[in-house]
Structure formats: structure tokens, C-alpha cells
Design a protein around this motif. Sequence first.
Motif, PDB file in Angstrom:
ATOM      1  N   TYR A 174      -1.645   4.993   4.292  1.00 12.30           N
ATOM      2  CA  TYR A 174      -1.216   5.998   3.353  1.00 12.30           C
ATOM      3  C   TYR A 174      -1.653   7.290   3.924  1.00 12.30           C
ATOM      4  O   TYR A 174      -2.518   7.422   4.845  1.00 12.30           O
ATOM      5  CB  TYR A 174      -2.249   5.881   2.127  1.00 12.30           C
ATOM      6  CG  TYR A 174      -2.041   4.663   1.464  1.00 12.30           C
ATOM      7  CD1 TYR A 174      -0.876   4.330   0.932  1.00 12.30           C
ATOM      8  CD2 TYR A 174      -3.160   3.651   1.162  1.00 12.30           C
ATOM      9  CE1 TYR A 174      -0.926   2.999   0.171  1.00 12.30           C
ATOM     10  CE2 TYR A 174      -3.134   2.689   0.214  1.00 12.30           C
ATOM     11  CZ  TYR A 174      -1.822   2.397  -0.291  1.00 12.30           C
ATOM     12  OH  TYR A 174      -1.762   1.039  -0.980  1.00 12.30           O
ATOM     13  N   ASP A 176      -2.442  11.707   2.883  1.00 10.49           N
ATOM     14  CA  ASP A 176      -2.835  12.375   1.634  1.00 10.49           C
ATOM     15  C   ASP A 176      -1.779  12.374   0.708  1.00 10.49           C
ATOM     16  O   ASP A 176      -0.560  12.104   1.003  1.00 10.49           O
ATOM     17  CB  ASP A 176      -3.334  13.747   2.261  1.00 10.49           C
ATOM     18  CG  ASP A 176      -3.642  14.603   1.284  1.00 10.49           C
ATOM     19  OD1 ASP A 176      -2.618  15.012   0.221  1.00 10.49           O
ATOM     20  OD2 ASP A 176      -4.776  14.845   0.950  1.00 10.49           O
ATOM     21  N   SER A 177      -2.269  12.342  -0.675  1.00 11.50           N
ATOM     22  CA  SER A 177      -1.234  12.130  -1.709  1.00 11.50           C
ATOM     23  C   SER A 177      -0.156  13.191  -1.484  1.00 11.50           C
ATOM     24  O   SER A 177       0.850  13.066  -2.054  1.00 11.50           O
ATOM     25  CB  SER A 177      -1.923  12.227  -2.954  1.00 11.50           C
ATOM     26  OG  SER A 177      -2.764  13.164  -3.308  1.00 11.50           O
ATOM     27  N   ARG A 178      -0.601  14.428  -1.133  1.00 11.35           N
ATOM     28  CA  ARG A 178       0.343  15.486  -1.230  1.00 11.35           C
ATOM     29  C   ARG A 178       1.510  15.012   0.084  1.00 11.35           C
ATOM     30  O   ARG A 178       2.510  15.707   0.194  1.00 11.35           O
ATOM     31  CB  ARG A 178      -0.142  16.966  -0.854  1.00 11.35           C
ATOM     32  CG  ARG A 178      -0.927  17.207  -2.071  1.00 11.35           C
ATOM     33  CD  ARG A 178      -1.568  18.726  -1.840  1.00 11.35           C
ATOM     34  NE  ARG A 178      -2.274  19.462  -2.946  1.00 11.35           N
ATOM     35  CZ  ARG A 178      -3.339  19.010  -3.351  1.00 11.35           C
ATOM     36  NH1 ARG A 178      -4.223  18.325  -2.394  1.00 11.35           N
ATOM     37  NH2 ARG A 178      -3.753  19.693  -4.375  1.00 11.35           N
ATOM     38  N   TYR A 205       3.923  19.270  -2.098  1.00 14.91           N
ATOM     39  CA  TYR A 205       3.985  17.936  -2.298  1.00 14.91           C
ATOM     40  C   TYR A 205       5.356  17.280  -1.616  1.00 14.91           C
ATOM     41  O   TYR A 205       6.252  17.655  -1.842  1.00 14.91           O
ATOM     42  CB  TYR A 205       3.910  17.580  -3.625  1.00 14.91           C
ATOM     43  CG  TYR A 205       2.776  18.029  -4.177  1.00 14.91           C
ATOM     44  CD1 TYR A 205       1.771  17.144  -4.639  1.00 14.91           C
ATOM     45  CD2 TYR A 205       2.547  19.420  -4.697  1.00 14.91           C
ATOM     46  CE1 TYR A 205       0.226  17.571  -5.166  1.00 14.91           C
ATOM     47  CE2 TYR A 205       1.153  19.932  -5.238  1.00 14.91           C
ATOM     48  CZ  TYR A 205       0.276  18.857  -5.624  1.00 14.91           C
ATOM     49  OH  TYR A 205      -0.928  19.244  -6.311  1.00 14.91           O
ATOM     50  N   ASN A 375      -1.256  16.968  -9.838  1.00 17.43           N
ATOM     51  CA  ASN A 375      -2.139  16.230  -8.787  1.00 17.43           C
ATOM     52  C   ASN A 375      -2.785  14.918  -9.159  1.00 17.43           C
ATOM     53  O   ASN A 375      -2.602  14.007  -8.392  1.00 17.43           O
ATOM     54  CB  ASN A 375      -3.387  17.285  -8.385  1.00 17.43           C
ATOM     55  CG  ASN A 375      -3.926  16.955  -7.021  1.00 17.43           C
ATOM     56  OD1 ASN A 375      -3.273  17.051  -6.172  1.00 17.43           O
ATOM     57  ND2 ASN A 375      -5.352  16.864  -7.013  1.00 17.43           N
ATOM     58  N   SER A 378       0.287  12.737  -8.708  1.00 15.27           N
ATOM     59  CA  SER A 378       0.555  12.661  -7.199  1.00 15.27           C
ATOM     60  C   SER A 378      -0.408  11.363  -6.750  1.00 15.27           C
ATOM     61  O   SER A 378       0.129  10.393  -5.927  1.00 15.27           O
ATOM     62  CB  SER A 378       0.586  13.729  -6.547  1.00 15.27           C
ATOM     63  OG  SER A 378       0.671  13.602  -5.083  1.00 15.27           O
ATOM     64  N   ASN A 379      -1.762  11.599  -7.251  1.00 18.49           N
ATOM     65  CA  ASN A 379      -2.552  10.846  -6.704  1.00 18.49           C
ATOM     66  C   ASN A 379      -2.391   9.322  -7.097  1.00 18.49           C
ATOM     67  O   ASN A 379      -2.602   8.218  -6.504  1.00 18.49           O
ATOM     68  CB  ASN A 379      -4.077  10.990  -7.146  1.00 18.49           C
ATOM     69  CG  ASN A 379      -4.429  12.194  -6.566  1.00 18.49           C
ATOM     70  OD1 ASN A 379      -4.179  12.591  -5.348  1.00 18.49           O
ATOM     71  ND2 ASN A 379      -5.408  12.938  -7.045  1.00 18.49           N
ATOM     72  N   LEU A 382      -0.118   7.075  -4.791  1.00 18.47           N
ATOM     73  CA  LEU A 382      -0.842   7.203  -3.481  1.00 18.47           C
ATOM     74  C   LEU A 382      -0.401   8.162  -2.704  1.00 18.47           C
ATOM     75  O   LEU A 382      -0.722   8.964  -2.248  1.00 18.47           O
ATOM     76  CB  LEU A 382      -0.712   5.636  -3.110  1.00 18.47           C
ATOM     77  CG  LEU A 382      -1.791   4.785  -3.935  1.00 18.47           C
ATOM     78  CD1 LEU A 382      -1.474   3.333  -3.219  1.00 18.47           C
ATOM     79  CD2 LEU A 382      -3.163   5.214  -3.873  1.00 18.47           C
ATOM     80  N   CYS A 383       1.016   8.033  -2.244  1.00 18.23           N
ATOM     81  CA  CYS A 383       1.634   9.203  -1.481  1.00 18.23           C
ATOM     82  C   CYS A 383       3.069   8.698  -1.305  1.00 18.23           C
ATOM     83  O   CYS A 383       3.551   7.436  -1.631  1.00 18.23           O
ATOM     84  CB  CYS A 383       0.973   9.030   0.090  1.00 18.23           C
ATOM     85  SG  CYS A 383       1.334   7.558   1.062  1.00 18.23           S
TER      86      CYS A 383
END
Length: 511
Positions: A174, A176-178, A205, A375, A378-379, A382-383
Motif C-alpha cells: 500500500y 499513503d492513502s493520498r 489525492y 481524508n 480515502s483512508n 487504503l490507497c
Amino acid sequence: MAEETFAERLRQAMAERGLKQSDLIHAAAELGEKLGKSQVSQYVSGKVTPRSDACALIAAILGVDAGWLATGAGAPGTDSAAARAAARPETAAQPTTSFATKRSSAMREFKKSSKLENVLYDVRGPVVDEAARMEAEGQRILKLNIGNPAPFGFRAPDEVIHDMRQQLTDCEGYSDSRGLFSARKAIMQYAQLKHLPNVDMDGIYTGNGVSELIQLCMQALLDNGDEILIPAPDYPLWTACATLAGGTPVHYLCDEQADWFPDLADMESKVTDRTKAIVVINPNNPTGAVYPREVLEGIVEIARRHQLMIFSDEIYDRLCMDGEKHVSIASLAPDLFCVTFSGLSKSHMVAGYRVGWMILSGNKRCAKDFMYGINMLSNMRLCSNVPAQSIVQTALGGYQSVERYVEPGGRVYEQRNYVYEALNAIDGITAVKPKAAFYIFPKIDVKKFNITDDEQFVLDLLHEKRILVTRGGGFNWPEPDHFRVVYLPRMEVLRECMEDLADFLSHYRQR
């Protein structure tokens, strides 16, 4: 051995009737009796043999002879009255229906969510399903319904493919979620070149295409009954996602007589105290319009007066023709909160890679809670696709091969010109020349062709000429007088297609 034999017969009878252990427990309860979960489990596993009354109850549920089930003697299919009486004496005189039969006659039906009742996505809808059926029969269909470059011979730049291969082993986990730092940094620098104000890394994002990010934003913003202004015609995902989120899409008209630019008076007349945002699709899909600065400034003024958020879908911003220069509306609105969407699907011919992004800019103070929601969502996913993110830096930097396609002599440019001229040469068809993207949105003389149903029109075209297009209503256009054509096929295919369309319309009258 007796215990093992009983368990084998029990499992056999259950398997033949498609029943599970839980079914026996529920059936017993319906008969006013009790079979415990642990109890049944031990019977099935062979650890315990039931007493005669429990054996008779199970035999009655399964519709088998209790003597056969207990000892193996007799025929398994003999549903004896004695067994039923042992299970529940007061019901012995009543006809017995096995639980399996009872279950099948009252099978629960699962229906789609009511949230989907007003959702429309005809780019891939019932007419496409009919085309798939025809293909399954061996018929060849020319698909002009979706902007998918790869099937028409458009290839991703070699450097993009090379760099993805080189980085694959670094993309197994994975991000970062962004998104990857390198991807977001490249997007931030691109935003700076487009003069978007107040952009930072935390406000960028990546997504599995722009489509995922549109849905994410609608879910984060809209409560039941909230309104959002969306163009007509629109890219239908906007209306669908707003509807799914519980919002109410309100369509402002784009004016065909003014090169498909938004009608600003109509837009402002539709603002209410429930309106939260304006959606701008520029360059536009399905019309190919590119909005000039003065039109964008007018939209900004409306948003400013009514304190609205702006969503700008700019996925085709690198596919402008005829010297048109794309202007990002966010660059004109530093005091407003804007979300700008773009990606690589079209500009780098990698639609299947699913790499898009959104950029939050402008006045972020008024959108802190919305950004918190973004956010959070998005989390939760995961990504986005990490290998696809790995090519963003390569794609946005350096030489842009797409420019060759949209300049005079380039495939997209020349195919656009041909289709525009060919459509306007057909009696009963008129079309505004698109300035960007892959699409043209011609108008049909509905009186000449007696058209009252645009879905029937595209179905008739599909059946007779095996050409698949999308009806105007699929883009939330209110009248049955338009359809969208994708001009991605090579010139020789387009020529045959336009000739077939002209032949079809030479005799077509809708019944």
C-alpha cells in the motif's frame, strides 16, 4: 460403528435435500421442538447418536424413515406416520412437507437498493447489453459509445510503459492513502503551472481514475436533499454519484447555439438555499466544448455570490485543438474552495491503468470538515492503484506525445474534422465542432425522423448497422434529439461508419 453409520446416513439425507445443520435447528423450532446447535453438530460428526425421540424428529424434518435413519433398516424415502407422530404427535394426521420444499417455495428475493432507482449510466447500459448479446451471436459491433483509446490503436508512450516495469517490484505494498509522494509532487507542480492557488501536498489525492474520486467527494459532501448544480448534458457519473449520495442533482443548461457554453442565467436561476456546489466539466464531455475565461469568470461570480463550492472535471485539459488554451477555473477563484479533477487515462492513452487525481485549492478554511470527510473516505479505501501512481511523475514531466494527436495532421485532429463534416452533410443532422476530447454531440431533426424515444433510435441503429452510440438522454439531456459519437476509430473505419449512418437515416422513421 453404529454411531458412524448413523452420522453417514444423516449427512447423506441432508446433502440430498440441500440442508445445513442450521436448517435442522430452524425447522425443529417451527415444529415447536428444540434441537441445540451443539447437539446437531455432534450427531453430524458421529460423536453422539440421538435418542429415539430426537431421531424421529430429525427423520420427520428430513422426510425419511426413522427406522432407516436410526439403524439403516428399511427404505430411506419412507416418511412414516409413526416417525411424524414421534416427532410431534398432535401433527401426525397432517400432511408433512419437508423443510427443503418449504424453503424453496418461500425463497427470499433480494432486490437492488432503492438508492439505484434514479441512477442512470447509459454509457454502459441496456443498449450496451444488447450489443453484447449480438456480439455473443457472432456479430461485429463498432463501439462508438465509450472513450477507450486502446482498442482503436492508441498506445501509451514507451517511456511510461518502461518506467512502470522498472518500478513494479517497488509497488507491491500500500501507499499513503493520498498517494505516492513522487506522484503527488508531480501533480502539485502541474497545479502550479495551471496557477491553482493555495495547493499543498496534503490537498492532493490520487484515485482509481477520476470516477472513484467523484464518488468519494459526493459521499463526503452531500446529505439527503442537498442540491448540486450539474451541466446538461453532463458526464452521467456526476449525476449518478450525487444521487447515490442522497443529494439532488439540478441540471443547468448548456447552450448549443453558443458553442455549448453554460447558460449562466439558467445556472443562477437554479440556485436555492439547499445548493452546495457547482460542477463544471471543461473541456466538456459529451460536447467537446472548451470554456473561455469570461464564461469561467461568470461561473466564479455565481459561486461567490451564493457561497458555493466548485468541482471542476478537467480530464481532457491536455486534448485541446484549434489553438484553444485551457484555463482551470480554480485559478480564477482564490477566495473560493475548489476541487479540480484530472488524470492520465485520456492524455496518455492508459484508460485501463485507472490513474486519476484531485487537487483541493483556494479557501480551505471554509471546508475543513469536508476535507476531514475526504481524508476519512480515502483512508477507508487504503490507497489507489500503486503501479499506476508510479508513472505520474514520468507522464507529467517532459515531452507530451499527446500533442501530436491534436495538432493538424494528428489522428484525433483529422478524425474530428472528418466526423464533424460528415455529420453535418447528412440531411437532418447538425453538429457543433468540438474543440477538445474525443466526442461530438450531434442534433437530430426529430420531426423529420419522427423520433420520440432516443433509446429506440440508438437501438434501431445498432440492429440495422451494428453501430453502437450513446443516446443524448444518457447524458441527462432533456430532449430525445441528440446522441454522442466517439471519433477514435481510424479514418477508414469512420468513413464506413458515416456512410452507414447516412444510409440508415436516408430511410429511417421511428415507429
